[in-house]
Design a protein around this motif. Structure first.
Motif, PDB file in Angstrom:
ATOM      1  N   HIS A  19       0.819  -1.216   0.000  1.00  0.00           N
ATOM      2  CA  HIS A  19       0.000   0.000   0.000  1.00  0.00           C
ATOM      3  C   HIS A  19       0.851   1.263   0.000  1.00  0.00           C
ATOM      4  CE1 HIS A  19       1.091  -0.724   4.168  1.00  0.00           C
ATOM      5  NE2 HIS A  19       0.787   0.533   4.449  1.00  0.00           N
ATOM      6  N   MET A  20       2.187   1.115   0.025  1.00  0.00           N
ATOM      7  CA  MET A  20       3.079   2.271   0.040  1.00  0.00           C
ATOM      8  C   MET A  20       3.746   2.448  -1.313  1.00  0.00           C
ATOM      9  SD  MET A  20       5.089   2.028   3.670  1.00  0.00           S
ATOM     10  CE  MET A  20       4.245   1.963   5.247  1.00  0.00           C
ATOM     11  N   THR A  21       4.013   3.694  -1.662  1.00  0.00           N
ATOM     12  CA  THR A  21       4.749   3.983  -2.889  1.00  0.00           C
ATOM     13  C   THR A  21       6.217   3.628  -2.705  1.00  0.00           C
ATOM     14  OG1 THR A  21       5.293   6.235  -2.217  1.00  0.00           O
ATOM     15  CG2 THR A  21       3.187   5.913  -3.375  1.00  0.00           C
ATOM     16  N   VAL A  22       6.960   3.733  -3.796  1.00  0.00           N
ATOM     17  CA  VAL A  22       8.401   3.505  -3.737  1.00  0.00           C
ATOM     18  C   VAL A  22       9.041   4.423  -2.696  1.00  0.00           C
ATOM     19  CG1 VAL A  22      10.554   3.781  -5.031  1.00  0.00           C
ATOM     20  CG2 VAL A  22       8.587   2.658  -6.098  1.00  0.00           C
ATOM     21  N   THR A  23       8.700   5.691  -2.753  1.00  0.00           N
ATOM     22  CA  THR A  23       9.242   6.656  -1.802  1.00  0.00           C
ATOM     23  C   THR A  23       8.921   6.275  -0.367  1.00  0.00           C
ATOM     24  OG1 THR A  23       9.285   8.540  -3.303  1.00  0.00           O
ATOM     25  CG2 THR A  23       8.958   9.030  -0.969  1.00  0.00           C
ATOM     26  N   GLN A  24       7.684   5.901  -0.120  1.00  0.00           N
ATOM     27  CA  GLN A  24       7.269   5.563   1.240  1.00  0.00           C
ATOM     28  C   GLN A  24       7.947   4.291   1.738  1.00  0.00           C
ATOM     29  OE1 GLN A  24       3.072   5.540   0.432  1.00  0.00           O
ATOM     30  NE2 GLN A  24       2.762   7.596   1.283  1.00  0.00           N
ATOM     31  N   ASN A  25       8.140   3.316   0.856  1.00  0.00           N
ATOM     32  CA  ASN A  25       8.843   2.096   1.253  1.00  0.00           C
ATOM     33  C   ASN A  25      10.275   2.398   1.657  1.00  0.00           C
ATOM     34  OD1 ASN A  25       7.681  -0.834   1.001  1.00  0.00           O
ATOM     35  ND2 ASN A  25       6.641   0.325  -0.622  1.00  0.00           N
ATOM     36  N   ILE A  26      10.944   3.231   0.869  1.00  0.00           N
ATOM     37  CA  ILE A  26      12.334   3.556   1.177  1.00  0.00           C
ATOM     38  C   ILE A  26      12.427   4.404   2.451  1.00  0.00           C
ATOM     39  CG2 ILE A  26      14.366   4.819   0.358  1.00  0.00           C
ATOM     40  CD1 ILE A  26      13.573   3.990  -2.495  1.00  0.00           C
ATOM     41  N   ALA A  27      11.471   5.297   2.637  1.00  0.00           N
ATOM     42  CA  ALA A  27      11.513   6.205   3.781  1.00  0.00           C
ATOM     43  C   ALA A  27      11.096   5.535   5.085  1.00  0.00           C
ATOM     44  CB  ALA A  27      10.596   7.402   3.519  1.00  0.00           C
ATOM     45  N   PHE A  28      10.378   4.436   5.004  1.00  0.00           N
ATOM     46  CA  PHE A  28       9.776   3.841   6.210  1.00  0.00           C
ATOM     47  C   PHE A  28      10.769   3.589   7.347  1.00  0.00           C
ATOM     48  CE2 PHE A  28       8.336   0.221   8.736  1.00  0.00           C
ATOM     49  CZ  PHE A  28       7.107   0.702   9.186  1.00  0.00           C
ATOM     50  N   PRO A  29      11.916   2.913   7.111  1.00  0.00           N
ATOM     51  CA  PRO A  29      12.814   2.661   8.247  1.00  0.00           C
ATOM     52  C   PRO A  29      13.368   3.938   8.859  1.00  0.00           C
ATOM     53  CG  PRO A  29      13.850   2.039   6.174  1.00  0.00           C
ATOM     54  CD  PRO A  29      12.410   2.305   5.866  1.00  0.00           C
ATOM     55  N   MET A  30      13.507   5.011   8.067  1.00  0.00           N
ATOM     56  CA  MET A  30      13.995   6.267   8.627  1.00  0.00           C
ATOM     57  C   MET A  30      12.940   6.932   9.502  1.00  0.00           C
ATOM     58  SD  MET A  30      16.355   7.826   5.556  1.00  0.00           S
ATOM     59  CE  MET A  30      15.215   7.490   4.211  1.00  0.00           C
ATOM     60  N   HIS A  31      11.668   6.847   9.078  1.00  0.00           N
ATOM     61  CA  HIS A  31      10.593   7.345   9.925  1.00  0.00           C
ATOM     62  C   HIS A  31      10.586   6.601  11.255  1.00  0.00           C
ATOM     63  CE1 HIS A  31       8.375  10.234   7.482  1.00  0.00           C
ATOM     64  NE2 HIS A  31       8.539   9.438   6.436  1.00  0.00           N
ATOM     65  N   MET A  32      10.717   5.287  11.201  1.00  0.00           N
ATOM     66  CA  MET A  32      10.675   4.485  12.414  1.00  0.00           C
ATOM     67  C   MET A  32      11.858   4.773  13.333  1.00  0.00           C
ATOM     68  SD  MET A  32       7.857   2.947  12.200  1.00  0.00           S
ATOM     69  CE  MET A  32       8.041   1.894  13.650  1.00  0.00           C
ATOM     70  N   ALA A  33      12.991   5.185  12.750  1.00  0.00           N
ATOM     71  CA  ALA A  33      14.180   5.486  13.546  1.00  0.00           C
ATOM     72  C   ALA A  33      14.190   6.917  14.069  1.00  0.00           C
ATOM     73  CB  ALA A  33      15.439   5.227  12.719  1.00  0.00           C
ATOM     74  N   GLY A  34      13.180   7.716  13.683  1.00  0.00           N
ATOM     75  CA  GLY A  34      13.103   9.076  14.196  1.00  0.00           C
ATOM     76  C   GLY A  34      13.952  10.084  13.461  1.00  0.00           C
ATOM     77  N   VAL A  35      14.322   9.791  12.219  1.00  0.00           N
ATOM     78  CA  VAL A  35      15.107  10.738  11.425  1.00  0.00           C
ATOM     79  C   VAL A  35      14.222  11.928  11.045  1.00  0.00           C
ATOM     80  CG1 VAL A  35      16.484  11.017   9.325  1.00  0.00           C
ATOM     81  CG2 VAL A  35      16.504   8.837  10.554  1.00  0.00           C
ATOM     82  N   ASP A  36      14.767  13.134  11.066  1.00  0.00           N
ATOM     83  CA  ASP A  36      13.987  14.325  10.732  1.00  0.00           C
ATOM     84  C   ASP A  36      13.623  14.317   9.253  1.00  0.00           C
ATOM     85  OD1 ASP A  36      15.965  16.335   9.152  1.00  0.00           O
ATOM     86  OD2 ASP A  36      17.092  15.209  10.666  1.00  0.00           O
ATOM     87  N   ARG A  37      12.555  15.030   8.922  1.00  0.00           N
ATOM     88  CA  ARG A  37      11.992  14.988   7.566  1.00  0.00           C
ATOM     89  C   ARG A  37      12.966  15.501   6.505  1.00  0.00           C
ATOM     90  NH1 ARG A  37       6.782  13.847   6.770  1.00  0.00           N
ATOM     91  NH2 ARG A  37       5.457  13.538   8.593  1.00  0.00           N
ATOM     92  N   LEU A  38      13.746  16.509   6.820  1.00  0.00           N
ATOM     93  CA  LEU A  38      14.687  17.045   5.828  1.00  0.00           C
ATOM     94  C   LEU A  38      15.729  15.995   5.473  1.00  0.00           C
ATOM     95  CD1 LEU A  38      15.676  19.400   4.126  1.00  0.00           C
ATOM     96  CD2 LEU A  38      17.007  20.196   6.100  1.00  0.00           C
ATOM     97  N   SER A  39      16.261  15.299   6.482  1.00  0.00           N
ATOM     98  CA  SER A  39      17.251  14.254   6.224  1.00  0.00           C
ATOM     99  C   SER A  39      16.632  13.099   5.452  1.00  0.00           C
ATOM    100  CB  SER A  39      17.842  13.742   7.542  1.00  0.00           C
ATOM    101  OG  SER A  39      18.584  14.759   8.194  1.00  0.00           O
ATOM    102  N   ILE A  40      15.374  12.753   5.791  1.00  0.00           N
ATOM    103  CA  ILE A  40      14.688  11.677   5.067  1.00  0.00           C
ATOM    104  C   ILE A  40      14.547  12.058   3.603  1.00  0.00           C
ATOM    105  CG2 ILE A  40      12.486  10.460   4.775  1.00  0.00           C
ATOM    106  CD1 ILE A  40      12.141  10.549   7.797  1.00  0.00           C
ATOM    107  N   SER A  41      14.108  13.276   3.343  1.00  0.00           N
ATOM    108  CA  SER A  41      13.931  13.726   1.964  1.00  0.00           C
ATOM    109  C   SER A  41      15.231  13.657   1.186  1.00  0.00           C
ATOM    110  CB  SER A  41      13.386  15.157   1.956  1.00  0.00           C
ATOM    111  OG  SER A  41      13.246  15.635   0.645  1.00  0.00           O
ATOM    112  N   ARG A  42      16.319  14.126   1.809  1.00  0.00           N
ATOM    113  CA  ARG A  42      17.620  14.131   1.150  1.00  0.00           C
ATOM    114  C   ARG A  42      18.098  12.705   0.888  1.00  0.00           C
ATOM    115  NH1 ARG A  42      19.849  17.996   4.226  1.00  0.00           N
ATOM    116  NH2 ARG A  42      20.560  16.502   5.780  1.00  0.00           N
ATOM    117  N   ARG A  43      17.918  11.827   1.886  1.00  0.00           N
ATOM    118  CA  ARG A  43      18.380  10.461   1.730  1.00  0.00           C
ATOM    119  C   ARG A  43      17.561   9.685   0.695  1.00  0.00           C
ATOM    120  NH1 ARG A  43      21.676   7.964   4.713  1.00  0.00           N
ATOM    121  NH2 ARG A  43      22.762   9.893   4.225  1.00  0.00           N
ATOM    122  N   VAL A  44      16.238   9.874   0.704  1.00  0.00           N
ATOM    123  CA  VAL A  44      15.395   9.195  -0.280  1.00  0.00           C
ATOM    124  C   VAL A  44      15.763   9.642  -1.689  1.00  0.00           C
ATOM    125  CG1 VAL A  44      13.039   8.928  -1.159  1.00  0.00           C
ATOM    126  CG2 VAL A  44      13.486   8.731   1.289  1.00  0.00           C
TER     127      VAL A  44
END
Length: 397
Positions: free
Chosen positions: A132-157
């Motif tokens: 049910h998640m897009t490519v972006t959401q699948n890649i971002a999921f472990p960073m969300h769970m680890a508490g990474v800030d949104r700017l870093s998640i965006s840059r890393r994705v």
């Protein structure tokens, strides 16, 4: 707008287990241009498996197995079905208990640490993407769970999408992707947090040949760029040879040889490794003399020749002679060491010509050679002579 603006869940507070990973992530993010590669090279962890025993009921699957993996190394566990390679990976990951022995990461025991707290990246054979998640959401999921800030998640994705050439598919669901694209997403999710260790369980087995070859190149390049320690499980010797810094060949729960791809291919420890790693000719011979690292052998037809000795235990008596198909050549009858042979088959494989032969001893021999523009393809029934260099042969137990 960064790709990570596609919300999954709000960030959670990092705990003690995710904090080291986040520190490594921020170290790389903060590195000046040109220094990121050096920072990445330092994030791989060492892994030490010490006298590990694994059982299924009364059956021993791993038999006091020990293995040391260097920081940042790409190590492949190679072996046939039932050899214990997947069991070992599952124990390293924390999916299976360790019955005896220890597993250490950077010198600290982890065999009693739950899988989700080990901080490893994991790539499965069946992708295991969230449908049910897009490519972006699948890649971002472990960073969300680890508490990474949104700017870093965006840059890393964004970075992961670029590395894996998935930018055009960022907003697609897994069902809208090919098998190769889904596997790249799974790899992207595993590396997004820059874990110190990435475990890969036969990740290419579901791909066709062309996709498998292109994904091999991507995995190899990822390892060079990111410097993570990768433990890769496969039964495919081609994958192992193409990717690995070192390969551990397993059989019946034990490591029968550990070495670089070149060492395993050129100097196999026994006939099991010789047969499993690469194409092999294994001829029955009699060792009639041993001189240091050389042995003089005789085949069933009485022909004698010299070969290298793979193990110190080789002495006089029956043995196997290894010669790789690409080391066999068609020669004139006057060539020293030439053996008469009978062509039983000849197959044109594009850039490769494969010739199957039967020696005077009755042994079957395969020869592989690059196809020459004007080379004559031997015909079935032709009588020919073959030879190989002493340096290209090994006597095995």
């Amino acid at each position: 707008m960064g790709y990570a603006d596609e919300s999954v869940e709000g960030p959670v507070e990092p705990d003690q287990e995710t904090e080291p990973v986040l520190q490594a992530l921020h170290t790389i993010e903060a590195a000046p241009r040109g220094a990121a590669g050096d920072a990445a090279l330092r994030i791989g962890s060492s892994l030490d498996v010490q006298d590990v025993v694994g059982r299924y009921g009364r059956a021993v699957i791993l038999d006091k197995l020990s293995l040391s993996i260097r920081p940042g190394e790409f190590l492949t566990l190679l072996g046939p079905s039932g050899s214990g390679k997947s069991t070992l990976l599952a124990m390293i990951a924390g999916f299976m208990p360790v019955d005896e022995g220890r597993i250490l990461v950077d010198g600290k025991p982890v065999q009693d640490v739950p899988a989700h707290k080990r901080g490893f990246g994991m790539v499965f054979q069946n992708y295991a993407l969230f449908p049910h998640m897009t490519v972006t959401q699948n890649i971002a999921f472990p960073m969300h769970m680890a508490g990474v800030d949104r700017l870093s998640i965006s840059r890393r994705v964004d970075e992961v999408l670029q590395i894996l050439r998935l930018g055009d598919h960022a907003h697609k669901l897994p069902t809208q992707l090919s098998g190769g694209q889904q596997q790249r997403v799974a790899i992207g999710r595993a590396i997004a947090l820059r874990p110190r260790v990435v475990l890969m369980d036969e990740p290419l087995s579901a791909l066709d040949r062309r996709l498998r070859e292109s994904t091999l190149v991507e995995i190899r390049e990822l390892h060079r760029q990111l410097g993570m320690t990768i433990v890769f499980v496969t039964h495919d010797q081609g994958e192992a040879l193409a990717l690995s810094d070192r390969i551990a060949v397993l059989d019946a729960g034990r490591i029968v040889q550990l070495g670089t791809p070149a060492q395993l291919y050129r100097e196999p420890a026994n006939h099991f490794v010789a047969k499993f790693v690469g194409e092999s000719n294994l001829l029955d011979v009699e060792v009639i003399e041993r001189r240091g690292e050389l042995a003089r052998v005789r085949d069933a037809a009485g022909f004698e020749f010299e070969a290298g000795v793979a193990t110190p235990s080789i002495g006089r008596g029956p043995a196997k002679l290894l010669v790789r198909p690409e080391r066999v050549s068609l020669v004139s009858p006057q060539t020293p060491g030439a053996l008469p042979a009978h062509v039983t088959d000849a197959v044109f494989l594009g850039e490769i010509l494969r010739v199957d032969l039967r020696l005077a001893s009755g042994a079957h021999l395969q020869m592989r050679t690059l196809d020459g523009a004007h080379a004559r393809v031997p015909s079935i029934g032709d009588e020919v002579h073959v030879a190989w260099a002493q340096a290209d042969t090994w006597v095995l137990a």
